[in-house]
Design a protein around this motif. Sequence first.
Motif, PDB file in Angstrom:
ATOM      1  N   SER A  80      31.097 -12.743  30.602  1.00 21.09           N
ATOM      2  CA  SER A  80      30.715 -11.628  29.737  1.00 21.09           C
ATOM      3  C   SER A  80      31.781 -11.440  28.678  1.00 21.09           C
ATOM      4  CB  SER A  80      30.579 -10.337  30.548  1.00 21.09           C
ATOM      5  OG  SER A  80      29.559 -10.474  31.511  1.00 21.09           O
ATOM      6  N   ILE A  81      31.355 -11.444  27.437  1.00 25.60           N
ATOM      7  CA  ILE A  81      32.262 -11.158  26.327  1.00 25.60           C
ATOM      8  C   ILE A  81      31.808  -9.849  25.713  1.00 25.60           C
ATOM      9  CG2 ILE A  81      33.022 -11.875  24.033  1.00 25.60           C
ATOM     10  CD1 ILE A  81      32.805 -14.782  25.012  1.00 25.60           C
ATOM     11  N   ILE A  82      32.707  -8.890  25.725  1.00 26.74           N
ATOM     12  CA  ILE A  82      32.440  -7.596  25.114  1.00 26.74           C
ATOM     13  C   ILE A  82      33.292  -7.566  23.857  1.00 26.74           C
ATOM     14  CG2 ILE A  82      32.517  -5.096  25.414  1.00 26.74           C
ATOM     15  CD1 ILE A  82      32.489  -5.956  28.542  1.00 26.74           C
ATOM     16  N   ALA A  83      32.630  -7.670  22.716  1.00 25.93           N
ATOM     17  CA  ALA A  83      33.329  -7.850  21.446  1.00 25.93           C
ATOM     18  C   ALA A  83      33.159  -6.641  20.537  1.00 25.93           C
ATOM     19  CB  ALA A  83      32.802  -9.092  20.736  1.00 25.93           C
ATOM     20  N   ASN A  84      34.155  -6.437  19.682  1.00 26.72           N
ATOM     21  CA  ASN A  84      34.059  -5.395  18.665  1.00 26.72           C
ATOM     22  C   ASN A  84      32.890  -5.697  17.735  1.00 26.72           C
ATOM     23  OD1 ASN A  84      36.399  -4.357  19.804  1.00 26.72           O
ATOM     24  ND2 ASN A  84      37.702  -5.518  18.419  1.00 26.72           N
ATOM     25  N   SER A  85      32.769  -6.969  17.351  1.00 32.25           N
ATOM     26  CA  SER A  85      31.618  -7.471  16.602  1.00 32.25           C
ATOM     27  C   SER A  85      31.553  -8.972  16.834  1.00 32.25           C
ATOM     28  CB  SER A  85      31.712  -7.148  15.111  1.00 32.25           C
ATOM     29  OG  SER A  85      32.794  -7.821  14.519  1.00 32.25           O
ATOM     30  N   ALA A  86      30.370  -9.530  16.669  1.00 32.40           N
ATOM     31  CA  ALA A  86      30.176 -10.973  16.872  1.00 32.40           C
ATOM     32  C   ALA A  86      28.915 -11.400  16.142  1.00 32.40           C
ATOM     33  CB  ALA A  86      30.061 -11.295  18.359  1.00 32.40           C
ATOM     34  N   GLU A  87      28.920 -12.646  15.684  1.00 33.80           N
ATOM     35  CA  GLU A  87      27.753 -13.203  15.010  1.00 33.80           C
ATOM     36  C   GLU A  87      27.574 -14.649  15.428  1.00 33.80           C
ATOM     37  OE1 GLU A  87      27.112 -11.913  10.651  1.00 33.80           O
ATOM     38  OE2 GLU A  87      29.292 -11.806  10.983  1.00 33.80           O
ATOM     39  N   GLU A  89      26.199 -18.477  14.766  1.00 32.52           N
ATOM     40  CA  GLU A  89      26.277 -19.286  13.547  1.00 32.52           C
ATOM     41  C   GLU A  89      25.018 -19.138  12.686  1.00 32.52           C
ATOM     42  OE1 GLU A  89      26.138 -23.644  14.641  1.00 32.52           O
ATOM     43  OE2 GLU A  89      26.027 -22.763  16.640  1.00 32.52           O
ATOM     44  N   GLN A  90      23.864 -18.915  13.309  1.00 32.86           N
ATOM     45  CA  GLN A  90      22.620 -18.779  12.550  1.00 32.86           C
ATOM     46  C   GLN A  90      22.531 -17.446  11.805  1.00 32.86           C
ATOM     47  OE1 GLN A  90      22.721 -19.362  15.902  1.00 32.86           O
ATOM     48  NE2 GLN A  90      21.975 -21.445  16.116  1.00 32.86           N
ATOM     49  N   ASN A  91      23.247 -16.439  12.273  1.00 26.23           N
ATOM     50  CA  ASN A  91      23.118 -15.096  11.706  1.00 26.23           C
ATOM     51  C   ASN A  91      24.190 -14.733  10.692  1.00 26.23           C
ATOM     52  OD1 ASN A  91      20.810 -14.564  13.193  1.00 26.23           O
ATOM     53  ND2 ASN A  91      21.979 -13.831  14.939  1.00 26.23           N
ATOM     54  N   ILE A  92      25.075 -15.648  10.381  1.00 20.61           N
ATOM     55  CA  ILE A  92      26.149 -15.345   9.438  1.00 20.61           C
ATOM     56  C   ILE A  92      25.634 -15.489   8.012  1.00 20.61           C
ATOM     57  CG2 ILE A  92      28.406 -16.108   8.560  1.00 20.61           C
ATOM     58  CD1 ILE A  92      29.077 -16.873  11.472  1.00 20.61           C
ATOM     59  N   ASP A  93      25.835 -14.452   7.234  1.00 24.45           N
ATOM     60  CA  ASP A  93      25.502 -14.462   5.816  1.00 24.45           C
ATOM     61  C   ASP A  93      26.719 -15.037   5.086  1.00 24.45           C
ATOM     62  OD1 ASP A  93      25.137 -13.863   3.104  1.00 24.45           O
ATOM     63  OD2 ASP A  93      24.144 -11.956   3.537  1.00 24.45           O
ATOM     64  N   VAL A  94      26.622 -16.302   4.689  1.00 26.21           N
ATOM     65  CA  VAL A  94      27.765 -17.016   4.105  1.00 26.21           C
ATOM     66  C   VAL A  94      28.235 -16.351   2.816  1.00 26.21           C
ATOM     67  CG1 VAL A  94      28.537 -19.211   3.129  1.00 26.21           C
ATOM     68  CG2 VAL A  94      27.149 -19.201   5.199  1.00 26.21           C
ATOM     69  N   SER A  95      27.323 -15.933   1.949  1.00 23.48           N
ATOM     70  CA  SER A  95      27.757 -15.316   0.694  1.00 23.48           C
ATOM     71  C   SER A  95      28.474 -13.998   0.957  1.00 23.48           C
ATOM     72  CB  SER A  95      26.581 -15.127  -0.264  1.00 23.48           C
ATOM     73  OG  SER A  95      25.628 -14.262   0.275  1.00 23.48           O
ATOM     74  N   VAL A 132      37.340 -15.587   7.342  1.00 23.36           N
ATOM     75  CA  VAL A 132      37.557 -17.030   7.506  1.00 23.36           C
ATOM     76  C   VAL A 132      36.920 -17.510   8.810  1.00 23.36           C
ATOM     77  CG1 VAL A 132      39.332 -18.791   7.892  1.00 23.36           C
ATOM     78  CG2 VAL A 132      39.599 -17.135   6.034  1.00 23.36           C
ATOM     79  N   ASN A 133      37.036 -16.726   9.877  1.00 19.01           N
ATOM     80  CA  ASN A 133      36.412 -17.080  11.151  1.00 19.01           C
ATOM     81  C   ASN A 133      34.901 -17.198  10.988  1.00 19.01           C
ATOM     82  OD1 ASN A 133      36.148 -17.477  14.004  1.00 19.01           O
ATOM     83  ND2 ASN A 133      35.745 -15.301  14.263  1.00 19.01           N
ATOM     84  N   ARG A 134      34.285 -16.230  10.309  1.00 19.87           N
ATOM     85  CA  ARG A 134      32.841 -16.267  10.092  1.00 19.87           C
ATOM     86  C   ARG A 134      32.440 -17.491   9.277  1.00 19.87           C
ATOM     87  NH1 ARG A 134      31.401 -11.593   7.076  1.00 19.87           N
ATOM     88  NH2 ARG A 134      29.246 -11.960   7.617  1.00 19.87           N
ATOM     89  N   LEU A 135      33.214 -17.813   8.240  1.00 19.98           N
ATOM     90  CA  LEU A 135      32.904 -18.995   7.419  1.00 19.98           C
ATOM     91  C   LEU A 135      33.059 -20.280   8.224  1.00 19.98           C
ATOM     92  CD1 LEU A 135      34.558 -17.880   4.070  1.00 19.98           C
ATOM     93  CD2 LEU A 135      32.104 -18.214   4.504  1.00 19.98           C
ATOM     94  N   ASN A 136      34.091 -20.355   9.058  1.00 16.57           N
ATOM     95  CA  ASN A 136      34.286 -21.545   9.894  1.00 16.57           C
ATOM     96  C   ASN A 136      33.114 -21.746  10.846  1.00 16.57           C
ATOM     97  OD1 ASN A 136      36.738 -22.174   8.699  1.00 16.57           O
ATOM     98  ND2 ASN A 136      37.952 -21.194  10.292  1.00 16.57           N
ATOM     99  N   VAL A 137      32.654 -20.674  11.467  1.00 12.73           N
ATOM    100  CA  VAL A 137      31.523 -20.772  12.381  1.00 12.73           C
ATOM    101  C   VAL A 137      30.247 -21.124  11.613  1.00 12.73           C
ATOM    102  CG1 VAL A 137      30.030 -19.466  13.951  1.00 12.73           C
ATOM    103  CG2 VAL A 137      32.507 -19.331  14.182  1.00 12.73           C
ATOM    104  N   ALA A 138      30.045 -20.523  10.463  1.00 11.19           N
ATOM    105  CA  ALA A 138      28.860 -20.826   9.655  1.00 11.19           C
ATOM    106  C   ALA A 138      28.822 -22.298   9.271  1.00 11.19           C
ATOM    107  CB  ALA A 138      28.819 -19.947   8.408  1.00 11.19           C
ATOM    108  N   ASN A 139      29.985 -22.884   9.008  1.00 10.99           N
ATOM    109  CA  ASN A 139      30.049 -24.296   8.626  1.00 10.99           C
ATOM    110  C   ASN A 139      29.746 -25.236   9.795  1.00 10.99           C
ATOM    111  OD1 ASN A 139      30.590 -23.924   5.900  1.00 10.99           O
ATOM    112  ND2 ASN A 139      32.777 -23.678   6.269  1.00 10.99           N
ATOM    113  N   LYS A 140      29.803 -24.747  11.023  1.00 12.19           N
ATOM    114  CA  LYS A 140      29.487 -25.573  12.195  1.00 12.19           C
ATOM    115  C   LYS A 140      28.008 -25.947  12.213  1.00 12.19           C
ATOM    116  CE  LYS A 140      33.517 -24.944  14.237  1.00 12.19           C
ATOM    117  NZ  LYS A 140      34.555 -25.913  14.183  1.00 12.19           N
ATOM    118  N   LYS A 141      27.159 -25.105  11.630  1.00 12.49           N
ATOM    119  CA  LYS A 141      25.717 -25.357  11.673  1.00 12.49           C
ATOM    120  C   LYS A 141      25.269 -26.412  10.670  1.00 12.49           C
ATOM    121  CE  LYS A 141      24.392 -21.503   8.685  1.00 12.49           C
ATOM    122  NZ  LYS A 141      23.754 -20.221   8.624  1.00 12.49           N
ATOM    123  N   ARG A 142      26.143 -26.764   9.755  1.00 14.34           N
ATOM    124  CA  ARG A 142      25.752 -27.727   8.713  1.00 14.34           C
ATOM    125  C   ARG A 142      25.980 -29.133   9.158  1.00 14.34           C
ATOM    126  NH1 ARG A 142      28.462 -23.913   4.469  1.00 14.34           N
ATOM    127  NH2 ARG A 142      26.729 -22.524   4.225  1.00 14.34           N
TER     128      ARG A 142
END
Length: 142
Positions: A80-87, A89-95, A132-142
Amino acid sequence: MGSFIVNIVTPSGIIYDHEAKFLVASTQAGSLGVLPNHSPLISPLNIDAVRIDKTEADGGNSDWVAVNGGIIEIRDNVVSIIANSAETEQNIDVSRAESAKERAEAKIQKAKETQNHDIDLGRAEIALVRAVNRLNVANKKR
């Protein structure tokens, strides 16, 4: 080999709920790898990506989730991960993530140039790490 359940929850609700065969997370004590039947553990998490290797029945692919702090608990084949926020890779809005990165970089630059104490440098640096973390994860889907 076996499997375990991975749940990622934020104040907004459940972000991720699947079976997995392996998980990697960055804790404040270091990198943590989880296999089925892992010993019980609770640890604070860093702002970083969590890699979840799904079971062969689920295609055997890896899912990536950008986690912005929180805690991880491992108990009875449930992670179980209880996070302040999390997204996921499919749900990250890159822009949006790129804009947040640019805003944070500008605030950091301005704070350093002007020695302006009205700008919270610590908050700007954390915002940059999150973007930067969100962008790194978003780039994993490509």
